[in-house]
Write a protein that holds these residues in place. Structure first.
Motif, short mmCIF file in Angstrom:
data_model
loop_
_atom_site.label_atom_id
_atom_site.label_comp_id
_atom_site.label_asym_id
_atom_site.label_seq_id
_atom_site.Cartn_x
_atom_site.Cartn_y
_atom_site.Cartn_z
N MET A 1 45.87 28.28 40.16
CA MET A 1 45.64 29.18 41.28
C MET A 1 44.14 29.39 41.49
SD MET A 1 46.81 32.65 39.27
CE MET A 1 46.40 33.72 40.63
N ALA A 2 43.80 29.91 42.64
CA ALA A 2 42.39 30.18 42.95
C ALA A 2 41.94 31.45 42.25
CB ALA A 2 42.21 30.31 44.46
N GLY A 3 40.78 31.37 41.59
CA GLY A 3 40.22 32.54 40.93
C GLY A 3 39.44 33.42 41.89
N ALA A 4 38.85 34.46 41.35
CA ALA A 4 38.11 35.41 42.18
C ALA A 4 36.92 34.76 42.88
CB ALA A 4 37.62 36.57 41.31
N ASP A 5 36.37 33.71 42.27
CA ASP A 5 35.23 33.02 42.87
C ASP A 5 35.65 31.87 43.78
OD1 ASP A 5 36.22 31.29 41.01
OD2 ASP A 5 34.36 31.04 39.88
N GLY A 6 36.96 31.75 43.99
CA GLY A 6 37.46 30.70 44.86
C GLY A 6 37.71 29.38 44.15
N GLN A 7 37.25 29.27 42.91
CA GLN A 7 37.47 28.04 42.14
C GLN A 7 38.89 28.04 41.57
OE1 GLN A 7 35.12 25.52 41.84
NE2 GLN A 7 34.07 26.76 43.39
N MET A 8 39.47 26.85 41.47
CA MET A 8 40.82 26.72 40.93
C MET A 8 40.81 26.95 39.41
SD MET A 8 42.70 26.23 43.54
CE MET A 8 44.26 25.65 42.86
N GLU A 9 41.81 27.66 38.94
CA GLU A 9 41.94 27.97 37.52
C GLU A 9 43.32 27.57 37.02
OE1 GLU A 9 41.20 32.09 36.92
OE2 GLU A 9 39.05 31.96 37.41
N ASN A 10 43.36 27.08 35.78
CA ASN A 10 44.62 26.74 35.12
C ASN A 10 44.99 27.81 34.11
OD1 ASN A 10 44.56 24.30 36.49
ND2 ASN A 10 43.76 23.15 34.75
N GLN A 11 46.29 28.01 33.92
CA GLN A 11 46.75 28.96 32.91
C GLN A 11 47.99 28.43 32.21
OE1 GLN A 11 47.14 32.83 34.96
NE2 GLN A 11 45.44 33.54 33.69
N ILE A 12 48.01 28.63 30.89
CA ILE A 12 49.20 28.39 30.07
C ILE A 12 49.58 29.75 29.50
CG2 ILE A 12 50.19 27.17 28.11
CD1 ILE A 12 47.93 25.09 28.44
N ILE A 13 50.76 30.25 29.85
CA ILE A 13 51.17 31.60 29.48
C ILE A 13 52.48 31.54 28.70
CG2 ILE A 13 51.83 33.88 30.36
CD1 ILE A 13 50.19 33.18 32.89
N CYS A 14 52.54 32.29 27.62
CA CYS A 14 53.78 32.43 26.85
C CYS A 14 54.03 33.90 26.60
CB CYS A 14 53.69 31.68 25.52
SG CYS A 14 55.15 31.88 24.48
N ASP A 15 55.18 34.38 27.05
CA ASP A 15 55.55 35.79 26.89
C ASP A 15 54.41 36.71 27.33
OD1 ASP A 15 58.00 35.01 25.95
OD2 ASP A 15 57.48 35.23 23.84
N ARG A 16 53.87 36.39 28.50
CA ARG A 16 52.83 37.19 29.17
C ARG A 16 51.47 37.14 28.50
NH1 ARG A 16 56.19 42.71 30.87
NH2 ARG A 16 57.90 41.64 31.93
N VAL A 17 51.31 36.26 27.52
CA VAL A 17 50.01 36.08 26.87
C VAL A 17 49.42 34.76 27.33
CG1 VAL A 17 48.79 35.80 24.68
CG2 VAL A 17 50.70 37.42 24.85
N SER A 18 48.18 34.80 27.84
CA SER A 18 47.51 33.60 28.32
C SER A 18 46.73 32.95 27.19
CB SER A 18 46.55 33.95 29.47
OG SER A 18 45.90 32.79 29.95
#
Length: 480
Positions: A427-444
């Motif tokens: 998704m797009a971050g606050a600065d407009g740059q794309m960011e990746n996330q791996i999340i498990c049980d709400r922990v990134s």
């Protein structure tokens, strides 16, 4: 009148059920004493062929998985933390009520003990797991001064205030720990602390044992003889051994010989076993780690096969739980080896484990110029996805195959695998740059801001076992 009796009886039954439920939650569940008995009671009658007794030097050094994998031995380590010989005696009495082992292995480290009573926490760990019986009463009486008996007979007084310590695990089956499903009493220590041991091979003098310790040591051997069960008395090697202790162990061996039982002193066999305390020691109190306990157990198992008749149960479907226990222990060791790997080639090999889900996040900063990184991602299964140049995204892979992916655009994908819930998103971050996330049980999970992030989930242990980053801004350095 009849209705009143029924009501009172019903009330009392409900009250007992409630109290039993409260007791199940509040009671102490130490894995180094109480829980080994809890799980022992679940073993099928006459299924344990090798009964291992003793202290933590038994349950951290004698690997039930190795005894199964290498020799097909159905073993169980029934021990407790700093367990004195009198508690070992009552553990043996309790075990013989449901089991008829082909061999008893007594790890004798605590035969060095030179006092009448252990501290309170050890008394609890070595008594509270026993079912109520005359033997439990006698065990408590010999474990504590008479003035303290009431404290241990009324167990609830020791743990009724645990509500401040209660956690989610207290309410779950087997404390929510997958390992306990088929547990056989062994705790695999995965840490490593390099130490230097003392050579006691030439120590042949003999020193006496403490009176009460020797009394119950002899009671153990007497009981085994009455039941016509052979005993192998052994001392697991440990780096803290000194001449004073070795002289006492020599006496342990003499007493075993009086009963016609064999004695195996690992401290005099360090070279033959192959133990190197620089790599095989786990902690500052002398337990062997996952490398050391395998070496010692293989030596012990070979010795048992050469001197005793013990059944090989590997072809017997009734012993499936021993296979599962061995599989889990090997998986724990594989997870540790992965965590200790420091280069991409070795990590790539370890990640081919069929029990692994491997989440891989490739940031926009990656350009594919590093050949080693390309090989790593290719081995992980991203070769085709990146064949036309590096593309950012998040992937879920297993054994080099892609199971799911976000693609380069904005995406959010939920992946449920009980008991965990994962989310991979881009998704797009606050600065407009794309960011990746791996999340498990709400922990990134994220180790580096520039490069590749990897999260490894083990389907067998049901835990995230490793996470690391590959920092492309710093020569593709592995960051843990």
């Amino acid at each position: 009148m009849k209705k009143t009796v029924v009501r009172i009886t019903g009330f009392l039954l409900i009250l007992l059920m409630v109290l039993a439920g409260i007791n199940r939650v509040f009671k102490m569940k130490y894995g180094d004493g109480i829980y080994s008995l809890t799980k022992f009671y679940e073993q099928k009658k006459d299924s344990v062929d090798v009964l291992v007794l003793g202290s933590s030097h038994a349950f951290e050094n004698i690997n039930t998985g190795t005894l199964w994998d290498e020799y097909g031995m159905a073993s169980y380590v029934l021990g407790g933390s700093r367990q004195p010989s009198w508690n070992t005696y009552y553990y043996l009495k309790e075990a013989l009520k449901t089991q008829r082992p082909e061999l008893i292995v007594l790890e004798g480290y605590m035969l060095l003990y030179d006092a009448d009573y252990e501290e309170s926490s050890r008394i609890i760990k070595n008594n509270f797991g026993l079912k109520w019986s005359k033997d439990k009463i006698e065990s408590i009486k010999v474990s504590a001064p008479k003035s303290q008996w009431a404290e241990y007979f009324l167990e609830y007084t020791q743990y009724h205030t645990r509500y401040r310590e209660l956690s989610r695990e207290d309410f779950l089956k087997n404390q929510g720990y997958r390992y306990y499903d088929d547990w056989k009493g062994f705790g695999c220590n995965l840490d490593t602390i390099a130490e230097v041991g003392t050579d006691v091979k030439q120590v042949d003098e003999v020193s006496p044992l403490y009176g009460k310790t020797e009394e119950y040591y002899r009671k153990i051997l007497d009981l085994a003889r009455e039941e016509n069960i052979p005993v192998l008395v052994t001392i697991a090697p440990y780096f803290l051994i000194d001449e004073k202790s070795e002289k006492m162990f020599n006496r342990v061996g003499e007493i075993a010989g009086e009963y016609g039982d064999l004695f195996l002193d690992g401290n005099k066999l360090v070279d033959e076993i192959g133990v190197d305390y620089q790599v095989d020691n786990a902690d500052d109190v002398g337990h062997l780690n996952y490398l050391g306990n395998q070496k010692y157990t293989k030596y012990l198992g070979t010795y048992i096969k050469e001197h005793y008749t013990v059944s090989d149960r590997r072809a017997d479907a009734a012993y499936e739980s021993w296979q599962k226990n061995a599989d889990y222990i090997r998986e724990m060791i594989a997870d540790q080896e992965l965590k200790e790997s420091g280069d991409m080639e070795t990590i790539s090999e370890k990640l081919q484990n069929p029990n692994y889900w491997v989440f891989i996040s490739v940031d926009d900063s990656c350009n594919g110029e590093d050949q080693e990184l390309q090989r790593f991602l290719g081995a992980a299964g991203l070769g085709d996805a990146l064949q036309n140049g590096f593309s950012a995204g998040v992937w879920l892979t297993s054994q080099g195959k892609i199971l799911n992916a976000t693609g380069a655009g904005t995406a959010k994908i939920y992946i449920r695998k009980k008991p965990k819930e994962f989310c991979i998103q881009r998704m797009a971050g606050a600065d407009g740059q794309m960011e990746n996330q791996i999340i498990c049980d709400r922990v990134s999970y994220r180790k580096v801001d520039s490069g590749v992030n990897v999260v490894v989930y083990d389907l067998m242990t049901e835990e995230i076992e490793d996470q690391f980053g590959i920092d492309v801004s710093d020569g593709c350095r592995i960051v843990r």
